[in-house]
Scaffold this motif. Structure first.
Motif, PDB file in Angstrom:
ATOM      1  N   ILE A  58       0.538  -1.387   0.038  1.00 46.16           N
ATOM      2  CA  ILE A  58      -0.124   0.009  -0.451  1.00 46.16           C
ATOM      3  C   ILE A  58       0.777   1.078  -0.173  1.00 46.16           C
ATOM      4  CG2 ILE A  58      -1.828   1.118   1.437  1.00 46.16           C
ATOM      5  CD1 ILE A  58      -2.387  -1.654   2.287  1.00 46.16           C
ATOM      6  N   PHE A  59       1.150   2.121  -0.860  1.00 44.58           N
ATOM      7  CA  PHE A  59       1.732   3.131  -1.292  1.00 44.58           C
ATOM      8  C   PHE A  59       0.740   4.723  -0.399  1.00 44.58           C
ATOM      9  CE2 PHE A  59       3.599  -0.146  -3.974  1.00 44.58           C
ATOM     10  CZ  PHE A  59       4.697  -0.178  -3.551  1.00 44.58           C
ATOM     11  N   ILE A  60       1.364   5.553   0.066  1.00 48.98           N
ATOM     12  CA  ILE A  60       0.317   6.332   0.219  1.00 48.98           C
ATOM     13  C   ILE A  60       1.797   7.673  -0.181  1.00 48.98           C
ATOM     14  CG2 ILE A  60       0.188   8.366   2.311  1.00 48.98           C
ATOM     15  CD1 ILE A  60      -1.845   5.771   1.575  1.00 48.98           C
ATOM     16  N   ASN A  61       1.111   8.624  -0.888  1.00 48.74           N
ATOM     17  CA  ASN A  61       2.384   9.180  -1.949  1.00 48.74           C
ATOM     18  C   ASN A  61       3.434   8.669  -2.197  1.00 48.74           C
ATOM     19  OD1 ASN A  61       0.572  11.771  -1.770  1.00 48.74           O
ATOM     20  ND2 ASN A  61       1.922  12.953   0.018  1.00 48.74           N
ATOM     21  N   GLY A  62       2.863   7.561  -2.619  1.00 48.22           N
ATOM     22  CA  GLY A  62       4.239   6.426  -3.114  1.00 48.22           C
ATOM     23  C   GLY A  62       5.694   5.910  -2.047  1.00 48.22           C
ATOM     24  N   GLN A  63       4.813   6.311  -0.771  1.00 50.12           N
ATOM     25  CA  GLN A  63       5.668   5.570  -0.032  1.00 50.12           C
ATOM     26  C   GLN A  63       4.707   4.534   0.896  1.00 50.12           C
ATOM     27  OE1 GLN A  63       6.087   7.668   3.932  1.00 50.12           O
ATOM     28  NE2 GLN A  63       7.717   7.335   4.588  1.00 50.12           N
ATOM     29  N   ASP A  64       5.795   3.244   0.702  1.00 48.72           N
ATOM     30  CA  ASP A  64       5.284   1.834   1.126  1.00 48.72           C
ATOM     31  C   ASP A  64       5.081   1.990   2.219  1.00 48.72           C
ATOM     32  OD1 ASP A  64       4.543  -0.517   1.005  1.00 48.72           O
ATOM     33  OD2 ASP A  64       5.706  -1.494   0.197  1.00 48.72           O
ATOM     34  N   LEU A 107       6.942   0.019   7.518  1.00 47.21           N
ATOM     35  CA  LEU A 107       6.827   0.859   7.785  1.00 47.21           C
ATOM     36  C   LEU A 107       6.429   0.473   9.969  1.00 47.21           C
ATOM     37  CD1 LEU A 107       5.861   4.110   6.516  1.00 47.21           C
ATOM     38  CD2 LEU A 107       7.697   3.298   6.866  1.00 47.21           C
ATOM     39  N   SER A 108       7.631   0.794  10.546  1.00 43.47           N
ATOM     40  CA  SER A 108       7.703   0.807  11.714  1.00 43.47           C
ATOM     41  C   SER A 108       6.122   1.640  12.219  1.00 43.47           C
ATOM     42  CB  SER A 108       8.843   0.875  12.791  1.00 43.47           C
ATOM     43  OG  SER A 108       8.670   2.107  13.045  1.00 43.47           O
ATOM     44  N   ARG A 168       3.248   7.703  11.308  1.00 41.83           N
ATOM     45  CA  ARG A 168       2.608   8.527  12.095  1.00 41.83           C
ATOM     46  C   ARG A 168       2.534   9.524  11.343  1.00 41.83           C
ATOM     47  NH1 ARG A 168       4.580  12.561  17.178  1.00 41.83           N
ATOM     48  NH2 ARG A 168       3.236  13.492  17.012  1.00 41.83           N
ATOM     49  N   GLN A 169       3.433  10.010  10.389  1.00 39.57           N
ATOM     50  CA  GLN A 169       3.379  10.737   9.485  1.00 39.57           C
ATOM     51  C   GLN A 169       2.152  10.550   8.434  1.00 39.57           C
ATOM     52  OE1 GLN A 169       4.620  13.813   8.672  1.00 39.57           O
ATOM     53  NE2 GLN A 169       5.730  13.985  10.671  1.00 39.57           N
ATOM     54  N   PRO A 170       2.207   9.160   7.464  1.00 36.17           N
ATOM     55  CA  PRO A 170       1.195   8.772   6.670  1.00 36.17           C
ATOM     56  C   PRO A 170      -0.226   9.148   7.241  1.00 36.17           C
ATOM     57  CG  PRO A 170       2.839   7.514   6.569  1.00 36.17           C
ATOM     58  CD  PRO A 170       3.897   8.011   7.746  1.00 36.17           C
ATOM     59  N   ARG A 171      -0.087   8.896   8.343  1.00 34.96           N
ATOM     60  CA  ARG A 171      -1.680   9.050   8.963  1.00 34.96           C
ATOM     61  C   ARG A 171      -1.869   9.777   9.489  1.00 34.96           C
ATOM     62  NH1 ARG A 171      -0.325   4.513  13.599  1.00 34.96           N
ATOM     63  NH2 ARG A 171      -1.239   2.723  12.826  1.00 34.96           N
ATOM     64  N   MET A 172      -1.207  11.563   9.359  1.00 33.62           N
ATOM     65  CA  MET A 172      -1.427  12.660  10.081  1.00 33.62           C
ATOM     66  C   MET A 172      -2.328  13.044   8.250  1.00 33.62           C
ATOM     67  SD  MET A 172       1.919  14.136  11.931  1.00 33.62           S
ATOM     68  CE  MET A 172       1.226  15.641  11.521  1.00 33.62           C
TER      69      MET A 172
END
Lengths: 254, 250
Positions: free
Chosen positions: B58-64, B68-69, B74-78
């Motif tokens: 699952i990618f959020i703005n290109g980040q898988d 992630l730990s 925290r960043q993608p969830r924001m």
């Protein structure tokens, strides 16, 4: 498959226990939550600890004085009651009461928060549920169970005193002199170390079971039951292990 | 942008999502339809990293985000905020404390500023008078509104995630919640704050969404707009959206 799942849960439990312990020393410190939990676990448990300790002390004193009077040694009732209470029965009985009252409460509270997605809400907003929910409960159990154990031991000894002096007609001053004699470093240490370990185990098991709750009301029932059962088994098993270790380190011979 | 790439997840050997792939922009207004237990809520939980897929990414703005730990998530969830079914309010806290929850945890605002922000949000959502009430004293509709207020209080989400936001509400209250959802996602893309609404109430979805995904047997059986949804040949989906035709006749 079941074995793998069990191993995975055990690993999760260890990770949660370690993170909760490290959380004690890391910011943010949830002081308000910790005080609330200490109030719930400590002053909230006082009445049950009072009753359990009093009747255990009295029953133990009755049994021992009956047995010793057959041998003509009933004046030593205080010594044996005090020793048994401080080293063994007090910490275990109070830890079992604590697991029944506080441990089950922790599991049902965190479990219903898990089922109600409140734990998810914390995670979504960047709040670490282990830090916010588990660490305050671990601190509370680490502080309050030893305090309750000391209070419970004192109440048990008073219960034993009542039976020895007013029912078994023994000397009051001799009872207290026997109690004073056994109040040495070794006995007090064995009685104080155990509640710390029991408190830690009860809090970690109860929080873990709460956070891993799934399956609605039935799942919550299962988690709460499992928390109390596992805590009970761990208390009894670790009591034996701790006794053995303390005997070794304190140089007490069998 | 959200991208699901061949995502598979199972709970206790029951496959909930099977090789699911789709992409979505943050400004989109999406409704995920499907029967109970069909994996709709799981999609929201996967987006937030609350559960991890067994397979796929699952990618959020290109980040898988699957690698992630918890602290890295925290960043993608924001970028998101979620409103769960029934609101998921903290039972022991009143409305003020529920809405202020995230502000107290993560902002440096003074108590006066927090109070002002909470009141402003409750006013926008039309429930300012409920500020001192406990969650048990609120109606279902008010609980959802408080949950929406809380979800907006702590951050400025790019996308809202609504989990059965109108389920269990009477038609009038459900319509009000839909109007609120539309209001919160007003504006033009790409600046608009989009949403994903998970629901089995087709009429409510039709009130708010531009794009519809239909989940069937763990896969996306339909992905399109309202016109193509109405023209679908899938008998199961036609049965599911029957409500739309009935409403039209009435």
């Amino acid at each position: 498959m079941h074995l793998l799942r069990a191993a995975s849960r055990l690993q999760d439990f260890y990770i949660l226990s370690i993170r909760a312990s490290l959380g004690i020393f890391r910011r943010p410190f949830y002081l308000r939550e910790t005080i609330e939990q200490m109030d719930y676990a400590g002053s909230g448990s006082f009445f049950i600890v009072f009753l359990v300790s009093l009747f255990i002390g009295m029953a133990l004193s009755l049994q021992i004085s009956a047995e010793l009077s057959a041998l003509g040694l009933k004046m030593y009732t205080g010594r044996i009651v005090g020793m048994a209470i401080i080293r063994e029965i007090g910490p275990v009985a109070i830890a079992l009461s604590f697991a029944g009252r506080v441990g089950s409460g922790i599991t049902s509270e965190i479990g219903s928060m898990t089922l109600g997605h409140q734990v998810d809400i914390m995670r979504v907003h960047g709040i670490n549920p282990i830090k916010k929910l588990v660490t305050p409960r671990v601190i509370s159990a680490l502080v309050m169970l030893p305090v309750l154990t000391v209070i419970g031991d004192a109440i048990s000894i008073l219960g034993g005193y009542y039976i020895s002096v007013f029912v078994s007609h023994q000397s009051s001053s001799f009872y207290w002199s026997q109690i004073k004699e056994i109040m040495d470093f070794k006995n007090i240490l064995s009685g104080i170390v155990k509640p710390f370990i029991f408190g830690y185990l009860i809090a970690c098991v109860s929080c873990y079971m709460g956070l891993s709750t799934s399956g609605g009301a039935e799942g919550l029932r299962k988690s709460t039951t499992a928390a109390v059962v596992i805590s009970t088994i761990l208390i009894i098993v670790s009591d034996f292990v701790l006794t053995r270790i303390l005997f070794y380190f304190l140089g007490m011979s069998i | 942008m959200i991208e699901f790439r061949n995502v598979t997840i199972a709970y206790n050997d029951h496959v909930v999502l099977n090789n699911v792939s789709f992409t979505a922009d943050f400004f989109e207004k999406i409704a995920i339809l499907g029967g109970s237990g069909g994996g709709k809520t799981t999609i929201l939980r996967l987006i937030l990293g609350l559960v991890r897929p067994d397979e796929g990414n699952i990618f959020i703005n290109g980040q898988d985000i699957t690698v992630l730990s918890e602290s890295q998530l925290r960043q993608p969830r924001m970028k998101f905020s979620i409103v769960f079914q029934e609101g998921a309010l903290f039972d022991s806290k009143n409305v003020r404390e529920n809405v202020a929850f995230c502000l107290r945890e993560y902002s440096n605002y003074s108590e006066e500023e927090i109070e002002r922000r909470v009141r402003d949000l409750l006013k926008i959502l039309g429930i300012e008078e409920a500020i001192d009430l406990m969650p048990e004293e609120l109606s279902g509709g008010m609980q959802r509104r408080v949950a929406i207020a809380r979800s907006l209080a702590g951050c400025e989400p790019k996308m809202m995630l609504y989990d059965e936001a109108t389920t269990g509400l009477d038609p009038l209250t459900a319509a009000n919640i839909c109007a609120l959802i539309n209001e919160l996602s007003s504006g033009e893309p790409p600046q608009r704050r989009g949403f994903i609404l998970v629901t089995h109430k087709v009429l409510d979805a039709a009130r708010v969404a531009d794009r519809y995904l239909y989940l069937e047997n763990g896969t996306i059986a339909f992905d399109g707009d309202i016109e193509s949804l109405k023209k679908t040949d899938d008998p199961e989906l036609r049965e599911f959206i029957n409500e739309l035709y009935v409403a039209k006749r009435v």
